[in-house]
Design a protein around this motif. Sequence first.
Motif, PDB file in Angstrom:
ATOM      1  N   PHE A   1      -3.802  29.980  33.581  1.00 36.65           N
ATOM      2  CA  PHE A   1      -4.681  30.979  34.198  1.00 36.65           C
ATOM      3  C   PHE A   1      -4.305  32.403  33.802  1.00 36.65           C
ATOM      4  O   PHE A   1      -5.124  33.304  33.918  1.00 36.65           O
TER       5      PHE A   1
ATOM      6  N   ALA B   1      -9.693  28.328  29.022  1.00 40.52           N
ATOM      7  CA  ALA B   1      -8.958  27.982  30.236  1.00 40.52           C
ATOM      8  C   ALA B   1      -9.427  26.674  30.863  1.00 40.52           C
ATOM      9  O   ALA B   1      -8.613  25.919  31.388  1.00 40.52           O
TER      10      ALA B   1
ATOM     11  N   TRP C   1      -6.471  33.520  30.853  1.00 41.91           N
ATOM     12  CA  TRP C   1      -7.919  33.597  31.070  1.00 41.91           C
ATOM     13  C   TRP C   1      -8.529  34.852  30.447  1.00 41.91           C
ATOM     14  O   TRP C   1      -9.571  34.764  29.787  1.00 41.91           O
TER      15      TRP C   1
END
Length: 67
Positions: free
Chosen positions: A12, A23, A15
């Motif tokens: 994450f 992701a 991202w």
Amino acid sequence: MVLLVSSLFLVFGTWPLYGAAGAVPQFVIWSVLFVLACRSFMTKPTRVLVLGVLSLVVYAGFVLAWR
């Protein structure tokens, strides 16, 4: 389990660099590895370590392949 949780933060954290196209597939792979780790936590704890290392290898491979 620590390796698996750490790799989730890496997924994450990237991202902004890769967006949803990068992701989401990594999260799906991580989810499968996490479910496997939870199922084998009590019976085969060494498998959890292997799955954690595998999650980091998958992350590193994905980052290298994306570039």
